[in-house]
Structures are given as C-alpha cells and as structure tokens.
Motif scaffolding. Structure first.
Motif, short mmCIF file in Angstrom:
data_model
loop_
_atom_site.label_atom_id
_atom_site.label_comp_id
_atom_site.label_asym_id
_atom_site.label_seq_id
_atom_site.Cartn_x
_atom_site.Cartn_y
_atom_site.Cartn_z
N TRP A 177 -4.09 -9.34 -2.00
CA TRP A 177 -5.41 -8.99 -2.54
C TRP A 177 -5.69 -9.72 -3.87
O TRP A 177 -6.84 -10.00 -4.17
CB TRP A 177 -5.51 -7.48 -2.79
CG TRP A 177 -5.49 -6.65 -1.53
CD1 TRP A 177 -5.22 -7.09 -0.27
CD2 TRP A 177 -5.74 -5.26 -1.45
NE1 TRP A 177 -5.28 -6.06 0.63
CE2 TRP A 177 -5.60 -4.91 -0.08
CE3 TRP A 177 -6.05 -4.27 -2.36
CZ2 TRP A 177 -5.80 -3.61 0.37
CZ3 TRP A 177 -6.25 -2.98 -1.91
CH2 TRP A 177 -6.12 -2.64 -0.55
N PRO A 218 -1.46 -5.03 -3.61
CA PRO A 218 -0.79 -6.04 -2.77
C PRO A 218 -1.10 -7.45 -3.28
O PRO A 218 -2.22 -7.75 -3.71
CB PRO A 218 -1.36 -5.80 -1.37
CG PRO A 218 -1.78 -4.37 -1.38
CD PRO A 218 -2.25 -4.08 -2.78
N GLU A 219 -0.09 -8.30 -3.21
CA GLU A 219 -0.26 -9.65 -3.74
C GLU A 219 -1.31 -10.42 -2.97
O GLU A 219 -2.01 -11.28 -3.52
CB GLU A 219 1.07 -10.40 -3.71
CG GLU A 219 1.02 -11.76 -4.37
CD GLU A 219 2.37 -12.43 -4.45
OE1 GLU A 219 2.43 -13.60 -4.84
OE2 GLU A 219 3.37 -11.76 -4.12
#
Length: 484
Positions: A152, A149-150
């Motif tokens: 993260w 996920p971006e």
C-alpha cells in the motif's frame, strides 16, 4: 604578538603562507559554489513543487467528483493495482503531523505547493501540507503509515530516509483526503548542503596534495639558504668552510658565488693586514734599539732619562701590538672542551703561585678553540689576581648558553668606566698603581676571542663588592667521552 606567533624560519613562513592561501582559495570557492548550488536547488524545487502540486490538485478534483460511497472502492483498487504516485486515504479529520523545520528548501517547496494548489483548487476550503519523516507519519489517528502493508505504501518507501510530503484536503465536512508522496528528487534537501561527505573528502585530498607539494617545494628552495647561513656563521667564527655548492635556483647560485668571492677577499685582506702589521711592528724595534743606543751618548742625564722613558713606552706599545695580533688570532679548529679540566689546571697553577682561587666542578663542556678560550679566561683570571686577592671561578648553564664567571674581591670599577674597559691601552688609576707593567690589552683581547666564538663578554661590579667578568658562549652540554 603577531611577530611571536609567526614561525621564525623562512621555510615555516612560506609554508604558512601557502597553507593560508590554499585554505582561503578553497573557502572562496566553496562560498561561490554554495551560492550557485543554492540558487539551482531553489529553481529545481520550484519546478518540482509545481509538478507535484498539479498532480495533487488533480487527485483532489478526482475524489471530489466521486460519490462518497465510491471513494473506498477506488482507494482499494489503487492499493491493489498501483498506478498512482500518492498513498491516498479517506479520513474523518486531519491528523497531526510533526513537520520538518529549519530547512530552507522544504519551506520553499511548501510555499510553491500552496500557490500551485490554491490556483488549481480555488474552491477547496482547507488544504494542509507539510514535510515529515516516514517513521513519524500517521496514516490516521491510531495507525502509523509504517504499520500498513508495504504494497500500500511502496510509493513513499526508500532504501534510506527521505522527507515525505503530506497533503490533507477537506472534501466536505467530515471527509478529508489524505495524500502522502515523495518529491521527484526524494533527497532534494541534501542538494542545498555544499559540505557533503564526498565533497569534503575530495577537498581534503586536494588540500593535502597541494600542501605536501608546497612543503616539498618550499623546503627545496630554502635548503640552500640554510647552507648559506651556516657557511656565513662558520666564517664569522673564524672557520674555513668549503665552498657552497652551485646548485638550486639561478639567484642562489649568484648569491653563493658572490659570498665565496667576498669570503676570499676578506680572508686575503685579513692575511695581508696581519703580515703588514707584524712586519711594521717588528721593523720598528730596530730603530727603537738604535735610538736607545744613541741616548747613551747624551751628556745631559735628565734628557737621557726622558729619552729612555719615551723609548721604553714606545717599545712597550710595539710589543703590545704584536701580542694583540698573536693572542686574538690563534689558528685552531673548534672542538668540545671540558671546562672542569681546563679551569682546574689554571686554578692549580694560580694556587701554586700563592693565590687564593676557588672553583667548583660543573661537568659542562663547550665547543670552542681550546687555546684561544684558555687565553681569554687566563687574561680575565690574571686581571682578577692583580686587583683582588681572592678570586672565584664558576661555570653554569643559563638559557641554552654556557657562562664562565670570574669574580674577584677587589675595589671594583667606577660605573662610568665600565664601557671603556675593553678599549686598547685603557687603564684605570688604581690599575696603574697595582700593576705598573700592564698595557691595558688583556680585556680587549679576551673580548675579541669571546666574540669570535659567537659569545659575549659582560663586565660589571659584583654585588657585595669586587668585580665580575662573565663569558657567555653558545651551546650546551655534550657527551664528555668526545671532549678533549
């Protein structure tokens, strides 16, 4: 070879010097700037690496202080809440990272990072670090970092690609801390490149501006010299060009004035010489005539005959001098002359007189003084008709010049006598026997006329026998509609 490669004109050589000078200056400036920029980039990388190394060492110490079962919870909080410059993960073994190679700044940054982290973490058994590109970076063995996920991985994502620093430190056997981050200047690798697109564009624009101005200035400076060269060439051909304009630099104005004064002095000298020569030659004929009359009063016939012969020879020399001045100084303007028409009339006149003369039309024209050129060719043709019964005329274009060839099938000339044929009053033995009335002035007059046109007269024995005279005049083909 260097002489052949250099431009022949002053404008071309000055332009070449300006171009080389500007290029060398820019190369030297780029070298100095690149050396300074490299030193500054290395210093910036050293400072940034120490800062990142301390931060990474602090993160490693923090995870070492946590119990193993707390570490996933802390990582989850980091991912949800942010607040750290690193993307962190716990893995069971180090992952293989494809490093960036051949980058001096990247190697220097890794060297400083190793020193900084070794000093801060002396008891950590194994620390691995390298720079790589984001799209090639795994988060663990089976998951790429870009697949996460971006939220993260926002610490390592940018609008355009930048090198990502990956640090893998062994916490204890079977547990590794995985850290990924960007340098304080994400694009630090580009700071070591002196030839960036913006700098190249700026230098290209400055080079073009300098060269354009240099070419215009050099052209402005050399244009008066071209006018001076044209005026000198025209004056050498016997023309009377207008006075040079007194514009340009002070040196050129002084040169133009000196050239005009020299031209006027030479013209006055030539005019005075012609008047003096003609007057003296004309005045000599009167005492010669009186001496001839007085010889008639001599009683000794033998002595009378000798006096007559000497006076006839003197009279012939005076007439020859007058003819030389008149034939070699015909005042007329150069124009475009159809050689076929000019030579055709001369050939027809010779054929009507019973001579065997051949000529093939060429369609060529030349810029010349028509009467003077006709006189020069006529002298060569008459010389060929006297010593060779069969004469051939030819016109051809060779090397940008127009050549007029007059060849006879006579006895030819001894090789050692060729150099003296154009001297005044020089006649060979067979010439005296075949043409008793000549004075040896025709070839000299022809050579003077040809040289006044900027050409050359070449005399040689023809292959297969006979004699050949070749007139070479500068120029090429012209539009026959504008010829005379």
């Amino acid at each position: 070879m260097l002489q052949r490669l250099l431009p022949q004109s002053l404008w071309g050589r000055l332009t070449l010097v300006m171009v080389i000078g500007v290029l060398l200056t820019q190369l030297a400036g780029n070298f100095i700037w690149a050396t300074q920029r490299r030193a500054e980039a290395l210093a910036e990388v050293a400072t940034a690496s120490q800062h990142v190394g301390k931060s990474a060492a602090g993160a490693v110490r923090f995870f070492l202080s946590l119990p193993p079962n707390y570490r996933p919870l802390i990582l989850q909080q980091f991912r949800e809440m942010g607040g750290t410059r690193f993307f962190a993960n716990i893995i069971d073994a180090p992952v293989d990272v494809e490093p960036i190679t051949g980058q001096e700044l990247a190697d220097a940054a890794l060297a400083h990072l190793r020193v900084s982290m070794k000093d801060a973490l002396p008891n950590t058994p194994d620390i691995r670090m390298s720079f790589t590109w984001l799209e090639r970076l795994p988060a663990r063995r089976d998951v790429m970092l870009t697949d996460l996920p971006e939220a993260w991985t926002q610490q390592v994502r940018l609008a355009r690609p930048a090198p990502v620093l990956v640090i893998q430190a062994e916490l204890e056997p079977g547990n590794w801390l995985y850290l990924a981050t960007l340098m304080p200047n994400p694009y630090f690798l580009e700071t070591g490149n002196p030839l960036t697109r913006d700098r190249l564009l700026l230098q290209a624009l400055s080079l073009a501006a300098v060269l354009l101005l240099s070419i215009l200035v050099v052209r402005w400076i050399t244009r008066p010299l071209a006018a001076l060269s044209e005026a000198a060439a025209a004056f050498g051909r016997g023309e009377n060009p207008p006075a040079l304009p007194e514009t340009g630099s002070r040196e050129f104005i002084n040169t133009a004035r000196a050239f005009d004064a020299m031209r006027q002095r030479i013209q006055r000298y030539i005019d005075d010489r012609e008047k003096l020569f003609v007057s003296i030659s004309h005045d000599l004929r009167t005492p010669i005539m009186r001496l001839k009359l007085r010889t008639e009063l001599l009683d000794d016939e033998a002595m009378q005959a000798e006096f007559h012969d000497d006076l006839d020879e003197l009279d012939m020399m005076v007439k020859g001098a007058l003819q030389t001045v008149k034939d070699s100084d015909i005042h007329e303007n150069p124009t475009e002359v159809r050689l076929d028409a000019l030579l055709g009339r001369m050939v027809r006149d010779a054929q009507l007189a019973g001579h065997e003369v051949t000529f093939n039309a060429s369609g060529l024209t030349v810029t010349a003084k028509p009467l003077a050129l006709k006189r020069a060719i006529g002298n060569l043709l008459n010389n060929a008709l006297h010593y060779g019964q069969q004469v051939e005329l030819a016109v051809r274009e060779k090397g940008g010049n127009i050549e007029i060839v007059v060849r006879d099938h006579g006895p030819g000339v001894p090789e050692e006598a060729l150099a003296e044929l154009c001297e005044p009053y020089v006649r060979l033995e067979h010439g005296r026997s075949q043409n008793a009335g000549g004075m040896g002035l025709g070839l000299g007059i022809a050579r003077g006329i040809v040289q006044a046109h900027g050409g050359e007269l070449a005399l040689a024995n023809a292959p297969g026998g006979g004699f050949m005279a070749t007139i070479s005049l500068p120029g090429g083909a012209f539009n026959p509609e504008h010829a005379v």
